[in-house]
Write a protein that holds these residues in place. Structure first.
Motif, short mmCIF file in Angstrom:
data_model
loop_
_atom_site.label_atom_id
_atom_site.label_comp_id
_atom_site.label_asym_id
_atom_site.label_seq_id
_atom_site.Cartn_x
_atom_site.Cartn_y
_atom_site.Cartn_z
N MET A 1 0.85 -1.19 0.00
CA MET A 1 0.00 0.00 0.00
C MET A 1 0.89 1.25 0.00
N GLN A 2 0.43 2.23 -0.74
CA GLN A 2 1.11 3.53 -0.73
C GLN A 2 0.38 4.45 0.24
N ARG A 3 1.15 5.26 0.96
CA ARG A 3 0.57 6.27 1.85
C ARG A 3 0.64 7.61 1.14
N VAL A 4 -0.45 8.33 1.17
CA VAL A 4 -0.54 9.64 0.52
C VAL A 4 -0.96 10.64 1.58
N ALA A 5 -0.30 11.80 1.60
CA ALA A 5 -0.67 12.86 2.55
C ALA A 5 -0.67 14.20 1.82
N LEU A 6 -1.57 15.07 2.23
CA LEU A 6 -1.63 16.40 1.65
C LEU A 6 -2.25 17.36 2.64
N LYS A 7 -2.08 18.65 2.34
CA LYS A 7 -2.72 19.64 3.19
C LYS A 7 -3.60 20.55 2.35
N MET A 8 -4.64 21.06 3.00
CA MET A 8 -5.60 21.98 2.41
C MET A 8 -5.87 23.06 3.44
N GLY A 37 -9.80 1.85 -4.38
CA GLY A 37 -8.91 1.25 -3.40
C GLY A 37 -8.47 2.14 -2.26
N VAL A 38 -9.14 3.28 -2.06
CA VAL A 38 -8.77 4.15 -0.93
C VAL A 38 -9.15 3.47 0.38
N GLU A 39 -8.20 3.46 1.30
CA GLU A 39 -8.40 2.89 2.63
C GLU A 39 -7.80 3.83 3.68
N ASP A 40 -8.26 3.66 4.90
CA ASP A 40 -7.66 4.35 6.04
C ASP A 40 -7.52 5.86 5.78
N TYR A 41 -8.59 6.48 5.28
CA TYR A 41 -8.59 7.90 4.92
C TYR A 41 -9.00 8.71 6.14
N ALA A 42 -8.16 9.66 6.51
CA ALA A 42 -8.45 10.52 7.66
C ALA A 42 -8.07 11.95 7.32
N ILE A 43 -8.81 12.90 7.90
CA ILE A 43 -8.51 14.32 7.74
C ILE A 43 -8.46 14.91 9.14
N LEU A 52 -5.89 21.78 7.03
CA LEU A 52 -6.39 20.40 7.05
C LEU A 52 -5.26 19.49 6.59
N PHE A 53 -5.04 18.42 7.31
CA PHE A 53 -4.05 17.42 6.94
C PHE A 53 -4.80 16.13 6.62
N ALA A 54 -4.65 15.65 5.40
CA ALA A 54 -5.33 14.43 4.97
C ALA A 54 -4.31 13.34 4.71
N SER A 55 -4.66 12.12 5.11
CA SER A 55 -3.81 10.98 4.81
C SER A 55 -4.69 9.80 4.42
N LEU A 56 -4.17 8.99 3.53
CA LEU A 56 -4.89 7.81 3.08
C LEU A 56 -3.91 6.76 2.60
N LYS A 57 -4.43 5.57 2.44
CA LYS A 57 -3.65 4.48 1.86
C LYS A 57 -4.37 4.02 0.60
N ILE A 58 -3.56 3.65 -0.39
CA ILE A 58 -4.11 3.17 -1.66
C ILE A 58 -3.06 2.27 -2.32
#
Length: 104
Positions: A1-8, A37-43, A52-58
């Motif tokens: 799984m890849q972890r993705v993070a971003l801010k808004m 396939g998005v999993e474990d998505y949190a903001i 806002l800090f968002a992170s997810l796994k895909i």
């Protein structure tokens, strides 16, 4: 799984509205995210800065690039545009974040 993070960035005074809208996330938006396939998505929200800090796994993060073309995402962006910083197409202004540490 890849972890993705971003801010808004959320507009001042919009915390409760942002939370309410996400608590009532449209079923079609949930289905769309799950379908790629998005999993474990949190903001998370930094209340001092309204960041806002968002992170997810895909499994394949390239699939995230398909979302902006979908009618559901375009409609969601329009729905959220009044409470957060956005681009001219209503997409949220985002900054991808580089992972520098991960403790398994």
């Amino acid at each position: 799984m890849q972890r993705v993070a971003l801010k808004m960035k959320l507009h001042a005074g919009q915390t409760e509205e942002y939370k309410r809208r996400h608590d009532e996330l449209w079923p079609e938006m949930k289905e769309l995210l799950k379908s790629i396939g998005v999993e474990d998505y949190a903001i998370f929200l930094d209340e001092e800065t309204n960041i806002l800090f968002a992170s997810l796994k895909i499994e394949n993060s390239e699939l995230l690039d398909t979302l902006p073309q979908t009618p559901t995402v375009k409609r969601w962006w329009a729905y959220m545009a009044d409470i957060m910083e956005t681009n001219p197409d209503n997409s949220p202004t985002t900054v991808p974040l580089k992972e520098v540490f991960y403790l398994l």
